[in-house]
Every structure is written in C-alpha cells, then in structure tokens.
Motif scaffolding. Structure first.
Motif, PDB file in Angstrom:
ATOM      1  N   UNK A  63     -23.171  64.444  18.305  1.00  0.00           N
ATOM      2  CA  UNK A  63     -24.426  63.770  17.996  1.00  0.00           C
ATOM      3  C   UNK A  63     -25.569  64.786  17.863  1.00  0.00           C
ATOM      4  N   UNK A  64     -25.534  65.854  18.633  1.00  0.00           N
ATOM      5  CA  UNK A  64     -26.564  66.895  18.571  1.00  0.00           C
ATOM      6  C   UNK A  64     -25.899  68.252  18.346  1.00  0.00           C
ATOM      7  N   UNK A  65     -25.328  68.487  17.158  1.00  0.00           N
ATOM      8  CA  UNK A  65     -24.534  69.703  16.940  1.00  0.00           C
ATOM      9  C   UNK A  65     -25.339  70.991  16.987  1.00  0.00           C
ATOM     10  N   UNK A  66     -26.565  70.973  16.513  1.00  0.00           N
ATOM     11  CA  UNK A  66     -27.355  72.192  16.489  1.00  0.00           C
ATOM     12  C   UNK A  66     -27.793  72.572  17.894  1.00  0.00           C
ATOM     13  N   UNK A  67     -28.254  71.618  18.661  1.00  0.00           N
ATOM     14  CA  UNK A  67     -28.747  71.885  20.020  1.00  0.00           C
ATOM     15  C   UNK A  67     -27.596  72.261  20.952  1.00  0.00           C
ATOM     16  N   UNK A  68     -26.465  71.591  20.826  1.00  0.00           N
ATOM     17  CA  UNK A  68     -25.339  71.815  21.732  1.00  0.00           C
ATOM     18  C   UNK A  68     -24.448  72.982  21.312  1.00  0.00           C
ATOM     19  N   UNK A  69     -24.731  73.605  20.193  1.00  0.00           N
ATOM     20  CA  UNK A  69     -23.965  74.778  19.782  1.00  0.00           C
ATOM     21  C   UNK A  69     -22.589  74.449  19.240  1.00  0.00           C
ATOM     22  N   UNK A  70     -22.416  73.284  18.670  1.00  0.00           N
ATOM     23  CA  UNK A  70     -21.112  72.927  18.111  1.00  0.00           C
ATOM     24  C   UNK A  70     -20.752  73.802  16.931  1.00  0.00           C
ATOM     25  N   UNK A  71     -21.731  74.107  16.081  1.00  0.00           N
ATOM     26  CA  UNK A  71     -21.471  74.923  14.908  1.00  0.00           C
ATOM     27  C   UNK A  71     -21.818  76.349  15.207  1.00  0.00           C
TER      28      UNK A  71
END
Length: 71
Positions: A63-71
């Motif tokens: 849901x929050x890929x940028x903040x959580x460092x998914x990418x």
C-alpha cells in the motif's frame, strides 16, 4: 535497474520545455500512482500464487511502496 529508472525519470523531467513546480508535482503524482498500481498488482500475484509469504507486512509494504522501501 535503479540506474535505468533514474535516467528514465530524469529524461522525462527534462523533455518538457516549460517546467513549473505545479507541472513537476503533477508528474511526480502520476509516477507515484503507477508505482502504487504495480505494487498492488504484485501483491495480488503473491496472494494468488505464493500465499506463504503473504501477510500483514506484505499488505502494508504494497500500500505504501515508496515509504516502506518495497521498490
């Protein structure tokens, strides 16, 4: 992969002749929506094909890929 993404984003910003803060924020918003879409699409893929790694942490990161460092 990161270098390719960096140069693609940089070229995208420099292609526009008239740059304003408003137009740059609009482009950033469009990119963020695309990242969110593909993040949720990959979450759906993992939900269908790999339920072992699926959990609340995966949902939060999707849901929050940028903040959580998914990418």
């Amino acid at each position: 992969m990161g270098v390719v993404i960096f140069f693609t984003i940089s070229a995208w910003f420099f292609l526009d002749k008239e740059q304003t803060i408003k137009s740059n924020f609009k482009r950033i918003w469009i990119l963020e929506r695309e990242v969110l879409f593909w993040s949720l699409a990959s979450m759906a893929f993992f939900l269908v094909f790999d339920r072992a790694d699926f959990g609340i942490k995966m949902i939060a990161r999707s849901v929050a890929p940028t903040i959580m460092g998914l990418w």
